[in-house]
Design a protein around this motif. Sequence first.
Motif, PDB file in Angstrom:
ATOM      1  N   ILE A  66       0.843  -1.189   0.000  1.00  8.38           N
ATOM      2  CA  ILE A  66       0.000   0.000   0.000  1.00  8.38           C
ATOM      3  C   ILE A  66       0.885   1.247   0.000  1.00  8.38           C
ATOM      4  O   ILE A  66       1.844   1.340   0.772  1.00  8.38           O
ATOM      5  N   SER A  67       0.569   2.198  -0.862  1.00 12.62           N
ATOM      6  CA  SER A  67       1.334   3.436  -0.928  1.00 12.62           C
ATOM      7  C   SER A  67       0.793   4.450   0.076  1.00 12.62           C
ATOM      8  O   SER A  67      -0.391   4.425   0.434  1.00 12.62           O
ATOM      9  N   TYR A  68       1.673   5.341   0.510  1.00 12.88           N
ATOM     10  CA  TYR A  68       1.291   6.417   1.417  1.00 12.88           C
ATOM     11  C   TYR A  68       2.210   7.593   1.133  1.00 12.88           C
ATOM     12  O   TYR A  68       3.437   7.447   1.129  1.00 12.88           O
ATOM     13  N   GLU A  69       1.628   8.756   0.888  1.00 11.86           N
ATOM     14  CA  GLU A  69       2.393   9.878   0.338  1.00 11.86           C
ATOM     15  C   GLU A  69       3.529  10.361   1.238  1.00 11.86           C
ATOM     16  O   GLU A  69       4.556  10.837   0.745  1.00 11.86           O
ATOM     17  N   LYS A  70       3.374  10.244   2.535  1.00 16.19           N
ATOM     18  CA  LYS A  70       4.410  10.739   3.446  1.00 16.19           C
ATOM     19  C   LYS A  70       5.497   9.700   3.739  1.00 16.19           C
ATOM     20  O   LYS A  70       6.476   9.986   4.418  1.00 16.19           O
ATOM     21  N   CYS A  71       5.306   8.494   3.222  1.00 13.14           N
ATOM     22  CA  CYS A  71       6.323   7.451   3.387  1.00 13.14           C
ATOM     23  C   CYS A  71       7.458   7.716   2.405  1.00 13.14           C
ATOM     24  O   CYS A  71       7.228   7.929   1.212  1.00 13.14           O
TER      25      CYS A  71
ATOM     26  N   LYS B  44       9.901   2.064   1.649  1.00 20.69           N
ATOM     27  CA  LYS B  44       9.169   0.924   2.193  1.00 20.69           C
ATOM     28  C   LYS B  44       9.676  -0.351   1.547  1.00 20.69           C
ATOM     29  O   LYS B  44      10.267  -0.324   0.460  1.00 20.69           O
TER      30      LYS B  44
ATOM     31  N   TYR C 215       7.636   0.663   6.786  1.00 19.93           N
ATOM     32  CA  TYR C 215       7.443   2.000   6.241  1.00 19.93           C
ATOM     33  C   TYR C 215       8.326   2.980   7.013  1.00 19.93           C
ATOM     34  O   TYR C 215       8.349   2.962   8.246  1.00 19.93           O
TER      35      TYR C 215
ATOM     36  N   ASP D 165       4.743  12.405  10.935  1.00 20.42           N
ATOM     37  CA  ASP D 165       4.299  11.684   9.738  1.00 20.42           C
ATOM     38  C   ASP D 165       4.073  10.211  10.049  1.00 20.42           C
ATOM     39  O   ASP D 165       3.092   9.613   9.585  1.00 20.42           O
TER      40      ASP D 165
ATOM     41  N   PHE E  16       0.353   8.120  10.053  1.00 16.56           N
ATOM     42  CA  PHE E  16       0.224   6.877   9.278  1.00 16.56           C
ATOM     43  C   PHE E  16      -0.365   5.767  10.149  1.00 16.56           C
ATOM     44  O   PHE E  16      -1.278   5.054   9.730  1.00 16.56           O
TER      45      PHE E  16
ATOM     46  N   LYS F  22      -3.978   6.149  10.716  1.00 15.75           N
ATOM     47  CA  LYS F  22      -4.785   6.004   9.500  1.00 15.75           C
ATOM     48  C   LYS F  22      -5.117   4.553   9.198  1.00 15.75           C
ATOM     49  O   LYS F  22      -6.210   4.242   8.708  1.00 15.75           O
ATOM     50  N   PHE F  23      -4.181   3.636   9.471  1.00 12.95           N
ATOM     51  CA  PHE F  23      -4.348   2.234   9.096  1.00 12.95           C
ATOM     52  C   PHE F  23      -4.513   1.354  10.338  1.00 12.95           C
ATOM     53  O   PHE F  23      -3.660   1.360  11.234  1.00 12.95           O
TER      54      PHE F  23
END
Length: 227
Positions: A177-182, A185, A198, A205, A209, A212-213
């Motif tokens: 799964i992508s995450y913009e602030k990562c 990974k 991650y 940040d 994350f 969020k998950f």
Amino acid sequence: MIEKNMKVSPVRVDFAGGWLDVPKFSVPGGYIVNCSIKPFVSLDNWIYERQSGLGGSGAWAALNEKSAVTEELNLGVGWQDPAVIQETGLCIWESGKLPKLHLKRNVDILEGKMALLYTGKQHDTPATVDIDRDFSSIKIAGRIAALGVERNDYSLLCKAVDISYETQIDEGMEELISYEKCIAKKYCGGGYGGYGLYMFDTRDDRDIFVKKFDDAMSIEPYIREIL
């Protein structure tokens, strides 16, 4: 060396050079870079998913006062998990038949910057040992990660993680799964399931994350204090 009467143990995340600790895949000039992490585990309190790429079998063997390196080699896999779990810290290991520590550093550059996200399925490292993979890229990633540790350069370590992830995808693993602030990974350990590691620029940040998950958790690097 086995620490006697261990009640709790760290587990580990690997950044680059994975598989070069498997004796039959060892190469001259290769490096494996990893770090022990907390929260800790114990025999009656295992907070992580099982078979998830964090070196749990090495930690379990150590907690049972067995020779964890021997146990892992008997499974047909590598020695990096028990080696760093018992050594602790941010470590560079030389590729070879048995663990040889090249450099150990404090863990300051990693504090507040790492999280795990569970992929929803277990993995089986012994079953994936002989899959075709790009050992040239693995060696390059290991050398870049080693340079990052030597220079205490977090950006270089993240670059090595990204190269490792590209190698994993080319090997056939599903994209994480992508995450913009990562900023980097990869799959932990042998991949094909388990946890994704991650990495972030800031603690804020990372913490956003994790909130969020549902299947994400914060981890911190660990180094044993010298008393």
